[in-house]
Design a protein around this motif. Structure first.
Motif, PDB file in Angstrom:
ATOM      1  N   ARG A   1      20.396  18.725  71.099  1.00 59.07           N
ATOM      2  CA  ARG A   1      19.871  20.071  70.982  1.00 59.07           C
ATOM      3  C   ARG A   1      20.031  20.754  72.327  1.00 59.07           C
ATOM      4  NH1 ARG A   1      16.615  21.313  67.192  1.00 59.07           N
ATOM      5  NH2 ARG A   1      18.331  20.332  66.054  1.00 59.07           N
ATOM      6  N   LEU A   2      20.628  21.931  72.302  1.00 61.61           N
ATOM      7  CA  LEU A   2      20.878  22.681  73.526  1.00 61.61           C
ATOM      8  C   LEU A   2      19.738  23.653  73.797  1.00 61.61           C
ATOM      9  CD1 LEU A   2      24.674  23.437  72.976  1.00 61.61           C
ATOM     10  CD2 LEU A   2      23.605  21.419  74.008  1.00 61.61           C
ATOM     11  N   GLN A   3      19.681  24.132  75.022  1.00 62.11           N
ATOM     12  CA  GLN A   3      18.597  25.014  75.432  1.00 62.11           C
ATOM     13  C   GLN A   3      18.516  26.267  74.576  1.00 62.11           C
ATOM     14  OE1 GLN A   3      16.269  24.438  77.744  1.00 62.11           O
ATOM     15  NE2 GLN A   3      15.277  26.408  77.314  1.00 62.11           N
ATOM     16  N   ASP A   4      19.676  26.767  74.103  1.00 60.59           N
ATOM     17  CA  ASP A   4      19.666  27.997  73.296  1.00 60.59           C
ATOM     18  C   ASP A   4      19.397  27.724  71.825  1.00 60.59           C
ATOM     19  OD1 ASP A   4      22.017  26.919  72.321  1.00 60.59           O
ATOM     20  OD2 ASP A   4      23.297  28.610  72.866  1.00 60.59           O
ATOM     21  N   GLY A   5      19.088  26.483  71.461  1.00 52.92           N
ATOM     22  CA  GLY A   5      18.805  26.132  70.077  1.00 52.92           C
ATOM     23  C   GLY A   5      19.988  25.578  69.321  1.00 52.92           C
TER      24      GLY A   5
ATOM     25  N   ASN B   1      22.392  26.281  86.351  1.00 55.72           N
ATOM     26  CA  ASN B   1      22.101  27.423  85.497  1.00 55.72           C
ATOM     27  C   ASN B   1      20.805  27.162  84.729  1.00 55.72           C
ATOM     28  OD1 ASN B   1      21.997  29.306  83.330  1.00 55.72           O
ATOM     29  ND2 ASN B   1      24.220  29.507  83.352  1.00 55.72           N
ATOM     30  N   ALA B   2      19.822  28.033  84.888  1.00 54.55           N
ATOM     31  CA  ALA B   2      18.509  27.819  84.268  1.00 54.55           C
ATOM     32  C   ALA B   2      18.561  27.860  82.752  1.00 54.55           C
ATOM     33  CB  ALA B   2      17.524  28.865  84.778  1.00 54.55           C
ATOM     34  N   GLY B   3      19.624  28.456  82.199  1.00 58.18           N
ATOM     35  CA  GLY B   3      19.739  28.559  80.750  1.00 58.18           C
ATOM     36  C   GLY B   3      20.408  27.368  80.100  1.00 58.18           C
ATOM     37  N   LEU B   4      20.795  26.373  80.893  1.00 58.44           N
ATOM     38  CA  LEU B   4      21.513  25.219  80.355  1.00 58.44           C
ATOM     39  C   LEU B   4      20.653  23.975  80.400  1.00 58.44           C
ATOM     40  CD1 LEU B   4      25.097  25.663  81.854  1.00 58.44           C
ATOM     41  CD2 LEU B   4      24.157  26.576  79.721  1.00 58.44           C
ATOM     42  N   GLY B   5      20.669  23.235  79.327  1.00 55.36           N
ATOM     43  CA  GLY B   5      19.937  21.977  79.234  1.00 55.36           C
ATOM     44  C   GLY B   5      20.143  21.392  77.855  1.00 55.36           C
ATOM     45  N   CYS B   6      20.004  20.091  77.717  1.00 49.48           N
ATOM     46  CA  CYS B   6      20.210  19.446  76.427  1.00 49.48           C
ATOM     47  C   CYS B   6      19.295  18.236  76.317  1.00 49.48           C
ATOM     48  CB  CYS B   6      21.663  19.020  76.252  1.00 49.48           C
ATOM     49  SG  CYS B   6      22.209  17.761  77.429  1.00 49.48           S
ATOM     50  N   LYS B   7      18.986  17.877  75.080  1.00 49.59           N
ATOM     51  CA  LYS B   7      18.213  16.660  74.855  1.00 49.59           C
ATOM     52  C   LYS B   7      18.624  16.054  73.523  1.00 49.59           C
ATOM     53  CE  LYS B   7      14.175  18.994  72.797  1.00 49.59           C
ATOM     54  NZ  LYS B   7      12.710  19.177  72.923  1.00 49.59           N
ATOM     55  N   GLU B   8      18.500  14.740  73.430  1.00 51.24           N
ATOM     56  CA  GLU B   8      18.823  14.041  72.192  1.00 51.24           C
ATOM     57  C   GLU B   8      17.740  14.318  71.167  1.00 51.24           C
ATOM     58  OE1 GLU B   8      19.589   9.432  70.666  1.00 51.24           O
ATOM     59  OE2 GLU B   8      19.732   9.929  72.810  1.00 51.24           O
ATOM     60  N   VAL B   9      18.161  14.552  69.917  1.00 47.89           N
ATOM     61  CA  VAL B   9      17.219  14.772  68.823  1.00 47.89           C
ATOM     62  C   VAL B   9      17.529  13.801  67.696  1.00 47.89           C
ATOM     63  CG1 VAL B   9      16.764  17.189  69.350  1.00 47.89           C
ATOM     64  CG2 VAL B   9      18.685  16.607  67.863  1.00 47.89           C
ATOM     65  N   GLU B  10      16.648  13.735  66.732  1.00 47.00           N
ATOM     66  CA  GLU B  10      16.806  12.787  65.642  1.00 47.00           C
ATOM     67  C   GLU B  10      18.016  13.120  64.782  1.00 47.00           C
ATOM     68  OE1 GLU B  10      13.250  12.679  63.371  1.00 47.00           O
ATOM     69  OE2 GLU B  10      12.067  11.675  64.931  1.00 47.00           O
ATOM     70  N   GLY B  11      18.495  12.096  64.073  1.00 44.76           N
ATOM     71  CA  GLY B  11      19.643  12.263  63.193  1.00 44.76           C
ATOM     72  C   GLY B  11      20.821  11.438  63.673  1.00 44.76           C
ATOM     73  N   GLY B  12      21.963  11.720  63.108  1.00 42.21           N
ATOM     74  CA  GLY B  12      23.160  10.976  63.482  1.00 42.21           C
ATOM     75  C   GLY B  12      23.347   9.763  62.602  1.00 42.21           C
TER      76      GLY B  12
END
Length: 438
Positions: free
Chosen positions: A78-82, A411-422
């Motif tokens: 999941r990215l910072q912008d959704g 860049n403050a608008g950039l970020g990511c995290k692992e989410v469920e699924g896959g």
């Protein structure tokens, strides 16, 4: 004449590499010559795929379900912008290889994914054990938003010029495999994205090297040449346009909920188009929803093409870079062999091969294999194992209180995290309503 022409950079840099028991310093041109000898050998296409149209159409219509089978393990980011990316990992697991085993990072073509035969043609041998004449590497295919079964969770798709998605994916890959050299491979539209990424990052690129295949380079010039012929306009351009509309159709319900920037209206208007060319699709949708704001939306498709083209950024590349194109590619007619580029950039041009084809005869009468896998494998091994690189000064990564991986002072608008699924993904399974191979 079937000899590949290798266009060395006008002022090649000097690199150090491991040579038998010692270390040698040579120009990048000499390094490519020594470590990628297959580029100097003739490419002989299969006799029944004797021109670029046949090579390209076979890449699209051929049955590759029983060749180069690859099993992936998908992770969703999941990215910072959704938005959501699907990262498909393959190769030996952490118990079967060293922590510093190389990792191949792949970006696919226009509407493809990890299932594409041209992707598997590289990853199947590269991720096979040394005992099976493979490289024993790990790999990850970064599937664009909405492609290859990845859900669309934001008011944008992707494009040739939006690089923040691969940038954020590399945050995650770098943190998960901190000691692994990351070597990039990009195909077609993915090649354009990766080229722009490494040019934007310069010496801070998280990729140690890059090999790109079938890059579209100057988007306006190649679009104009594509639509100037009957086959180009009615077969290739409309075929790619139909692929994009069918991909959009999968997500139109999601996109219809976004009123920002006119995305919902653009999606609805695009869905009403009948067999649009790729330029018509870009004019109706990509210029509006192909990336984040700014610089999206663009006033016209031409403005988007001018921004996203990769031929003009080659002077900023600061890592070993090998591009391979074909003269008879019906999709990419303009190749920037005479353009200004840095001392890291080598462009190899084959006389035949079509768009992402490069099929040569195999042992059986009508059986073929992709010639391209040999030079790409040579390049990956050379740059991941033999090349002695200066330790990059990347921006360090950290995980914030919400679980997003970010760059320190990035860049403050950039970020990511692992989410469920896959889960398990079978690479040879085709996708419905979307032609493969492009």
């Amino acid at each position: 004449m079937r000899r590949t022409v290798v266009h060395a950079p006008p002022k090649p840099v000097t690199v150090a590499y491991k040579a038998s028991a010692s270390e040698e310093s040579v120009s990048i041109s000499e390094f490519v010559q020594r470590r990628c000898p297959s580029l100097a050998r003739d490419f002989v296409p299969a006799w029944w795929l004797f021109n670029g149209h046949l090579q390209t159409l076979y890449s699209v219509l051929g049955d590759f379900t029983k060749t180069d089978n690859v099993i992936y393990q998908r992770t969703y980011l999941r990215l910072q912008d959704g938005g959501t990316l699907g990262l498909d990992f393959t190769g030996p697991d952490d118990t079967q290889c060293e922590a510093d085993a190389p990792m191949i990072v792949v970006l696919h073509g226009l509407t493809g994914g990890s299932y594409e035969s041209y992707v598997r043609a590289i990853l199947a041998p590269a991720c096979s054990p040394l005992s099976e004449q493979g490289l024993g590497y790990r790999a990850v295919v970064v599937n664009f938003r909405g492609c290859a079964g990845v859900p669309l969770t934001s008011p944008q798709l992707y494009s040739a010029g939006h690089t923040d998605d691969i940038r954020q994916a590399l945050f995650y890959i770098s943190q998960r495999y901190p000691t692994a050299p990351l070597v990039g491979v990009g195909f077609s539209l993915g090649a354009n994205v990766m080229t722009r990424y490494v040019a934007e990052e310069g010496e801070l690129s998280r990729l140690r090297s890059l090999c790109i295949l079938g890059c579209p380079w100057d988007l306006q010039a190649n679009t104009d040449k594509l639509t100037s012929t009957y086959l180009g306009h009615h077969v290739y351009s409309k075929g790619m346009g139909r692929n994009l509309v069918n991909l959009l159709r999968r997500h139109v319900d999601t996109l219809s909920t976004y009123s920002d920037r006119g995305v919902a209206e653009a999606a609805a208007a695009t869905m009403n188009m009948v067999r649009p060319t790729i330029e018509a699709f870009d004019s109706h949708f990509t210029r509006i929803a192909g990336g984040s704001s700014p610089p999206w939306p663009f006033a016209t498709a031409g403005d988007y093409y001018a921004y996203a083209s990769s031929h003009k950024v080659l002077g900023n590349v600061q890592i070993p870079f090998l591009a391979i194109n074909s003269v008879d590619d019906p999709v990419v007619r303009e190749i920037p062999v005479g353009s200004e580029r840095s001392g890291w950039v080598t462009i190899a041009v084959t006389p035949q091969g079509g768009h992402l084809g490069w099929f040569e005869a195999n042992d059986k009468w009508f059986e073929v294999k992709r010639w391209i896998r040999t030079p790409v494998m040579e390049w990956l091994k050379a740059t991941a194992e033999d090349l002695i690189c200066v330790t990059p000064s990347w921006r360090p990564l950290y995980t914030d209180k919400d679980g997003y991986i970010r760059e320190v002072n990035g860049n403050a608008g950039l970020g990511c995290k692992e989410v469920e699924g896959g889960g398990i993904i079978v690479g040879a399974e085709p996708q419905r309503d979307v032609l493969a191979g492009l």
